[in-house]
Design an enzyme around this catalytic site. Structure first.
Site, PDB file in Angstrom:
ATOM      1  N   ASN A  12     -17.430  -5.956 -20.271  1.00 23.51           N
ATOM      2  CA  ASN A  12     -16.752  -6.895 -19.551  1.00 23.51           C
ATOM      3  C   ASN A  12     -16.629  -8.367 -20.327  1.00 23.51           C
ATOM      4  O   ASN A  12     -17.414  -8.774 -20.853  1.00 23.51           O
ATOM      5  CB  ASN A  12     -17.303  -7.184 -18.111  1.00 23.51           C
ATOM      6  CG  ASN A  12     -16.484  -7.873 -17.148  1.00 23.51           C
ATOM      7  OD1 ASN A  12     -15.439  -7.284 -16.907  1.00 23.51           O
ATOM      8  ND2 ASN A  12     -16.687  -8.907 -16.529  1.00 23.51           N
ATOM      9  N   ASP A  60     -13.259   5.895  -4.092  1.00 18.21           N
ATOM     10  CA  ASP A  60     -12.591   5.614  -5.133  1.00 18.21           C
ATOM     11  C   ASP A  60     -13.252   6.255  -6.500  1.00 18.21           C
ATOM     12  O   ASP A  60     -12.446   6.828  -7.162  1.00 18.21           O
ATOM     13  CB  ASP A  60     -12.373   3.968  -5.531  1.00 18.21           C
ATOM     14  CG  ASP A  60     -11.550   3.295  -4.635  1.00 18.21           C
ATOM     15  OD1 ASP A  60     -10.820   3.805  -4.150  1.00 18.21           O
ATOM     16  OD2 ASP A  60     -12.066   1.902  -4.318  1.00 18.21           O
ATOM     17  N   THR A  76      -8.546  -1.941   2.334  1.00 20.66           N
ATOM     18  CA  THR A  76      -8.224  -2.380   1.395  1.00 20.66           C
ATOM     19  C   THR A  76      -8.477  -4.054   1.035  1.00 20.66           C
ATOM     20  O   THR A  76      -9.121  -4.469   2.123  1.00 20.66           O
ATOM     21  CB  THR A  76      -6.714  -1.645   0.719  1.00 20.66           C
ATOM     22  OG1 THR A  76      -6.714  -2.389  -0.695  1.00 20.66           O
ATOM     23  CG2 THR A  76      -5.747  -2.361   1.592  1.00 20.66           C
ATOM     24  N   ARG A 102     -20.861 -11.025 -15.316  1.00 15.82           N
ATOM     25  CA  ARG A 102     -20.583  -9.961 -14.433  1.00 15.82           C
ATOM     26  C   ARG A 102     -21.108  -8.705 -14.655  1.00 15.82           C
ATOM     27  O   ARG A 102     -21.507  -7.854 -14.000  1.00 15.82           O
ATOM     28  CB  ARG A 102     -19.190  -9.780 -14.297  1.00 15.82           C
ATOM     29  CG  ARG A 102     -18.689 -11.129 -13.274  1.00 15.82           C
ATOM     30  CD  ARG A 102     -17.387 -11.170 -12.994  1.00 15.82           C
ATOM     31  NE  ARG A 102     -17.003 -10.468 -11.706  1.00 15.82           N
ATOM     32  CZ  ARG A 102     -15.812  -9.870 -11.441  1.00 15.82           C
ATOM     33  NH1 ARG A 102     -14.746  -9.897 -12.091  1.00 15.82           N
ATOM     34  NH2 ARG A 102     -15.559  -9.232 -10.253  1.00 15.82           N
ATOM     35  N   SER A 159      -0.615   4.072   0.865  1.00 13.57           N
ATOM     36  CA  SER A 159      -1.221   4.825   1.693  1.00 13.57           C
ATOM     37  C   SER A 159      -0.408   5.559   2.655  1.00 13.57           C
ATOM     38  O   SER A 159      -0.559   6.888   2.814  1.00 13.57           O
ATOM     39  CB  SER A 159      -2.362   4.375   1.991  1.00 13.57           C
ATOM     40  OG  SER A 159      -3.225   4.213   1.203  1.00 13.57           O
ATOM     41  N   SER A 200       0.870  -1.064   0.034  1.00 14.76           N
ATOM     42  CA  SER A 200      -0.067   0.006   0.025  1.00 14.76           C
ATOM     43  C   SER A 200       0.692   1.170  -0.009  1.00 14.76           C
ATOM     44  O   SER A 200       1.896   1.323   0.967  1.00 14.76           O
ATOM     45  CB  SER A 200      -0.949   0.044   1.179  1.00 14.76           C
ATOM     46  OG  SER A 200      -1.568   1.222   1.376  1.00 14.76           O
ATOM     47  N   GLY A 253     -14.971  -4.510  -8.382  1.00 15.35           N
ATOM     48  CA  GLY A 253     -15.242  -3.478  -7.535  1.00 15.35           C
ATOM     49  C   GLY A 253     -14.880  -1.968  -8.224  1.00 15.35           C
ATOM     50  O   GLY A 253     -15.586  -1.073  -7.870  1.00 15.35           O
ATOM     51  N   LYS A 285     -12.806  -5.057   1.815  1.00 18.15           N
ATOM     52  CA  LYS A 285     -13.865  -3.800   1.523  1.00 18.15           C
ATOM     53  C   LYS A 285     -15.313  -4.142   1.661  1.00 18.15           C
ATOM     54  O   LYS A 285     -16.257  -3.342   2.165  1.00 18.15           O
ATOM     55  CB  LYS A 285     -13.636  -3.259   0.108  1.00 18.15           C
ATOM     56  CG  LYS A 285     -12.522  -2.506  -0.047  1.00 18.15           C
ATOM     57  CD  LYS A 285     -12.287  -2.104  -1.314  1.00 18.15           C
ATOM     58  CE  LYS A 285     -11.097  -1.196  -1.697  1.00 18.15           C
ATOM     59  NZ  LYS A 285     -10.775  -0.426  -2.973  1.00 18.15           N
TER      60      LYS A 285
HETATM   61  P1  ATR Z   1     -11.407  -5.368  -8.884  1.00 17.46           P
HETATM   62  O1  ATR Z   1     -12.342  -5.278  -7.944  1.00 17.46           O
HETATM   63  O2  ATR Z   1     -10.082  -4.486  -8.532  1.00 17.46           O
HETATM   64  O3  ATR Z   1     -11.931  -4.323 -10.059  1.00 17.46           O
HETATM   65  P2  ATR Z   1     -11.741  -7.888 -10.072  1.00 17.46           P
HETATM   66  O4  ATR Z   1     -12.763  -8.125  -9.490  1.00 17.46           O
HETATM   67  O5  ATR Z   1     -10.512  -8.745  -9.847  1.00 17.46           O
HETATM   68  O6  ATR Z   1     -10.693  -6.593  -9.569  1.00 17.46           O
HETATM   69  O7  ATR Z   1     -11.796  -7.273 -11.601  1.00 17.46           O
HETATM   70  C1  ATR Z   1     -10.791  -7.669 -12.497  1.00 17.46           C
HETATM   71  C2  ATR Z   1     -11.415  -7.013 -14.010  1.00 17.46           C
HETATM   72  O8  ATR Z   1     -10.496  -7.410 -14.921  1.00 17.46           O
HETATM   73  C3  ATR Z   1     -12.658  -8.005 -14.438  1.00 17.46           C
HETATM   74  O9  ATR Z   1     -13.649  -7.126 -15.121  1.00 17.46           O
HETATM   75  C4  ATR Z   1     -12.120  -8.998 -15.369  1.00 17.46           C
HETATM   76  O10 ATR Z   1     -12.924  -9.601 -16.180  1.00 17.46           O
HETATM   77  P3  ATR Z   1     -13.848 -10.888 -15.692  1.00 17.46           P
HETATM   78  O11 ATR Z   1     -14.973 -10.376 -14.902  1.00 17.46           O
HETATM   79  O12 ATR Z   1     -14.135 -11.400 -17.217  1.00 17.46           O
HETATM   80  O13 ATR Z   1     -12.811 -11.810 -15.062  1.00 17.46           O
HETATM   81  C5  ATR Z   1     -10.901  -8.204 -16.041  1.00 17.46           C
HETATM   82  N1  ATR Z   1      -9.967  -8.942 -16.564  1.00 17.46           N
HETATM   83  C6  ATR Z   1      -8.838  -9.537 -16.039  1.00 17.46           C
HETATM   84  N2  ATR Z   1      -8.174 -10.345 -16.700  1.00 17.46           N
HETATM   85  C7  ATR Z   1      -8.642 -10.095 -18.034  1.00 17.46           C
HETATM   86  C8  ATR Z   1      -8.266 -10.483 -19.340  1.00 17.46           C
HETATM   87  N3  ATR Z   1      -7.241 -11.658 -19.881  1.00 17.46           N
HETATM   88  N4  ATR Z   1      -9.328 -10.026 -20.214  1.00 17.46           N
HETATM   89  C9  ATR Z   1     -10.470  -9.349 -20.074  1.00 17.46           C
HETATM   90  N5  ATR Z   1     -10.578  -8.965 -18.882  1.00 17.46           N
HETATM   91  C10 ATR Z   1      -9.914  -9.320 -17.777  1.00 17.46           C
END
Ligand code: ATR
Length: 308
Positions: A183, A135, A94, A188, A49, A47, A163, A98
């Site tokens: 996405n 955020d 963090t 999701r 922070s 972090s 998130g 959260k």
């Molecule tokens: P956070 O809460 O920090 O946003 P997360 O919940 O792990 O982290 O989300 C990561 C994002 O990156 C998601 O939208 C994920 O897409 P999926 O929901 O399909 O997993 C996206 N992401 C990670 N790797 C990816 C990849 N190789 N191609 C496309 N999207 C990806």
């Protein structure tokens, strides 16, 4: 009481400049009356922070300290109650806490309700715990700080559905933008749209071809992040209008391939460091009673720690 940072507090920039000092801020004041806050996470060692908040504490001459608080899953609540009992004024929260913070808070701001998560806890004098999600507003502030006004009715495309996407999309909706999300995992994106009913959903395949419809693109995925799933992520901007602003919340590297590509096409870009700095301001103000500035000196200080 909230004091604005531009007043000449001891140790403030104004005070230091008048003394002709150019080195870092004066040493930190920590007396028996020091105000206490910190960041709760696991792991927490990555972090930035503590670096940021203690920089501001020194800069504004505040009697206070901000510490990393490594707290494992399962012990979050006992840790928070302990901090409260020990006189802390609050904490940042963090990964992975959260959602636990969201459940624990007695009072939730709109930002937290819409984000479904809390990253800032404020321990009130009446014993209640207030939860905020800063955020999204931090992201909006970073756009505004770079001169990009958020105009009601204009369109934003948010990549991702985690998130971070939820906080950013909710903040843009609060500012009146027409927000769509795209996405890789469509389910999701739909879940996110159920949580934020005003949100539209765009298919992941071919989102680049629809860029002409948008004035803002925000990457909230880990694509383009050093060490992430695809560090070279750099989609085509062939369909983008000349006025598109391209933002990335990834800040390692500071200029992601997505931003570099957008700049090559002459588009305005906003990097992720500003969001990291701006999201911290609300908590600092609540705990330490001074509204801190995000300026070049702040950026340089945090950047130094990123490189160090
Ligand atoms: P956070 O809460 O920090 O946003 P997360 O919940 O792990 O982290 O989300 C990561 C994002 O990156 C998601 O939208 C994920 O897409 P999926 O929901 O399909 O997993 C996206 N992401 C990670 N790797 C990816 C990849 N190789 N191609 C496309 N999207 C990806």
């Amino acid at each position: 009481m909230t004091t604005h940072a531009t007043s000449a507090l001891p140790g403030s920039n104004t005070a230091r400049q008048s003394l002709g000092e150019h080195a870092g801020p004066a040493s930190q004041i920590i007396t028996g009356k020091a105000r206490l806050a910190g960041v709760i996470g696991w792991p927490v060692s990555h972090s930035r922070s503590p670096v940021l908040h203690n920089y501001w504490l020194r800069r504004y001459g505040v009697d206070g300290v901000y510490v990393p608080l490594p707290v494992q899953s399962g012990t979050f609540e006992v840790a928070v109650r302990g901090l409260q009992a020990a006189g802390f004024r609050g904490a940042n929260v963090t990964i992975p806490h959260k959602e636990s913070a969201y459940r624990l808070a007695d009072v939730l701001d709109d930002s937290a309700l819409q984000a479904g998560a809390v990253n800032t806890l404020i321990f009130q004098d009446d014993g209640k715990i207030r939860g905020l999600s800063t955020d999204g507003d931090g992201f909006v502030a970073s756009l505004q700080a770079e001169g990009h006004a958020i105009r009601s009715g204009t369109r934003a495309l948010v990549l991702g559905a985690g998130g971070a996407a939820r906080s950013v999309a909710a903040a843009l909706l609060r500012h009146g933008m027409d927000v769509h999300v795209s996405n890789r995992t469509a389910a999701r994106a739909s879940e996110l749209a159920s949580a934020l009913p005003a949100l539209g959903v765009v298919a992941w395949d071919g989102w680049e071809n629809r860029l002409g419809d948008y004035s803002l693109l925000v990457n909230t995925t880990s694509l383009g992040m050093e060490g992430g799933p695809d560090p070279m992520f750099s989609p085509s901007f062939a369909q983008a209008g000349a006025g598109l602003v391209v933002a990335d919340i990834v800040y390692v590297p500071l200029v992601t391939p997505l931003l570099a590509q957008a700049r090559e096409r002459g588009l305005a870009t906003v990097g992720g460091l500003g969001m990291l700095l701006h999201q911290a301001r609300l908590g600092f103000t609540a705990w330490f009673g001074v509204e801190p500035q995000v300026d070049d000196a702040t950026q340089a200080h945090v950047l130094g720690s990123l490189r160090g």
